[in-house]
Enzyme design. Structure first.
Site, PDB file in Angstrom:
ATOM      1  N   ASN A 120       0.855  -1.177   0.000  1.00  0.00           N
ATOM      2  CA  ASN A 120       0.000   0.000   0.000  1.00  0.00           C
ATOM      3  C   ASN A 120       0.896   1.233   0.000  1.00  0.00           C
ATOM      4  OD1 ASN A 120      -1.381   2.317   1.421  1.00  0.00           O
ATOM      5  ND2 ASN A 120      -3.123   0.928   1.273  1.00  0.00           N
ATOM      6  N   CYS A 174      -6.079  12.641 -11.024  1.00  0.00           N
ATOM      7  CA  CYS A 174      -7.097  12.503 -12.066  1.00  0.00           C
ATOM      8  C   CYS A 174      -8.489  12.759 -11.511  1.00  0.00           C
ATOM      9  CB  CYS A 174      -7.023  11.119 -12.713  1.00  0.00           C
ATOM     10  SG  CYS A 174      -7.276   9.754 -11.561  1.00  0.00           S
TER      11      CYS A 174
END
Length: 430
Positions: free
Chosen positions: A313, A374
């Site tokens: 992660n 994004c």
């Protein structure tokens, strides 16, 4: 003689003859217009009327009209081409109609033109012509970027002799075969893959779909990015197979890479492989075992032996790296979208700030941070403000070297900020 008592003010007009200005005691009942059965225009298409707010939005150039801006709820199935009218019955243009989405109308034309096979052929050819001029000799690029190419609800990506397509709204879904036939005519592809396995279709009442529309499944395809060759799986990869919107930013990142580099949220190595062409070493962090395996294959096929792939992660990796006192010279942060709607913006900004603050703490003086987002719900100024806050908390002075967006094959449509979704800052941490 007592004076007569005057009637109510609305019963009399100055100078009017007596007895001619009184209203009838019972008004004739006026039947409200039926807005659920749309009128049919001269070309046989249903007509949809806008209220004043919708007219203003249409005339201001925004290509979306919301349900609340329609005058009534037309009894249509969804997917139709409709004539857009104002309250006076004046023609405003043509649009795709959606029944379930909050976005009821998607702009097609201001002109009263036939939306037929030639219409779509010309729009597809116009979109591809821009790419051929902007990216001469390139064979991997986005051919159609939805509304930005005046083809709402349609995405077409080209990977050499294969195409990957998304049909996002009922109007394009219903014209799927027409669009496939035109793509075959224009591009002569070996295969066309349907990657309509996206959540936005559910908002339109459409199921998610994936499969082969033309030809046979091609398997992984390869294409060039700068100095490296990348493989993409059009059937199983992210989006339509790869993140084509970042291709130019991948190559630019290699210009700044040096020393020890770190690429977080690496996926199959779009940034990591580019960094490896210049940097001494690259640590690529990716949480997906499948993507990490593809990243290793991509590194091996390019003979890049300086790439270490870590399955982890990225938030945890960055925190642990700071605690361990590690340092890097180049860092790339290219996470997935952190906010799918406006309600998630606050949490998204916290997430962006955390990873960018950690990255600034990890960089040696003079190191470069390429940071991307994004999330279109966070605009460029909001993203820059977050970066400034992270720099302050990290107690680092930071220069902005470049502000970038998506590649030239992902054009931005003025008046539709959703097409300006990608932000990519090149920063130098002092």
């Amino acid at each position: 003689m007592p004076k007569p008592t005057p009637g109510p003010r609305h019963d009399r007009r100055p100078g009017a003859p007596a007895g001619r200005n009184k209203r009838p005691q019972h008004r004739p009942e006026v039947v409200a217009p039926d807005r659920t059965s749309p009128e049919i225009g001269p070309d046989g298409l249903p007509q949809v009327q806008l209220i004043r707010r919708g007219v203003d939005r249409w005339q201001a150039g925004h290509p979306w009209i919301y349900r609340a801006d329609l005058n009534g709820d037309p009894a249509l199935q969804g997917g139709e081409v409709v004539r857009v009218m104002d309250a006076r019955g004046w023609f405003l243009g043509k649009a795709f109609y959606s029944k379930q989405s909050k976005i009821s109308l998607r702009w097609l034309s201001y002109e009263d033109v036939a939306v037929d096979t030639d219409f779509f052929r010309q729009r597809l050819a116009l979109a591809d012509a821009m790419r051929r001029r902007a990216l001469p000799g390139e064979t991997t690029y986005r051919v159609v970027h939805g509304e930005a190419d005046l083809l709402p609800g349609l995405v077409v990506d080209r990977y050499g002799d294969c195409l990957s397509v998304q049909f996002l709204i009922p109007a394009t879904e219903q014209r799927k075969q027409l669009i496939v036939d035109l793509l075959v005519e224009l591009f002569k592809p070996r295969a066309i893959i349907n990657r309509s396995d996206v959540g936005v279709r559910l908002l339109e009442g459409l199921p998610q779909e994936k499969g082969v529309l033309y030809g046979t499944a091609p398997g992984p395809v390869a294409y060039d990015e700068g100095l490296v060759r990348v493989r993409a799986d059009l059937m199983e990869g992210q989006k339509t197979g790869a993140f084509l919107d970042q291709r130019e930013n991948h190559v630019v990142a290699s210009q700044y890479a040096f020393g020890e580099a770190l690429d977080c949220f690496s996926y199959v190595g779009g940034f990591a492989l580019q960094l490896a062409t210049r940097a001494k070493s690259v640590t690529a962090v990716e949480i997906s075992d499948q993507a990490a395996a593809q990243l290793r294959e991509n590194a091996a096929s390019n003979k890049l032996t300086n790439v270490e792939v870590v399955v982890a992660n990225a938030f945890d990796f960055l925190r642990d790296a700071v605690d361990e006192g590690r340092k890097f010279d180049t860092i790339v942060l290219d996470p997935p979208s952190f906010a799918k709607n406006k309600d998630a913006i606050e949490g998204a900004l916290r997430g962006y700030k955390e990873i960018n603050l950690r990255a600034m703490q990890l960089l040696r003086p003079g190191g470069y941070l390429i940071s991307a987002s994004c999330t279109y719900h966070i605009d460029e100024q909001g993203f820059e403000d977050m970066l400034a806050s992270a720099a302050a908390d990290a107690k680092r002075r930071v220069q902005i070297i470049e502000k970038r967006g998506a590649g030239k094959d992902h054009p931005v449509l003025l008046n539709l900020r959703e097409t300006r979704y990608l932000k990519c800052f090149v920063l130098r941490v002092l």
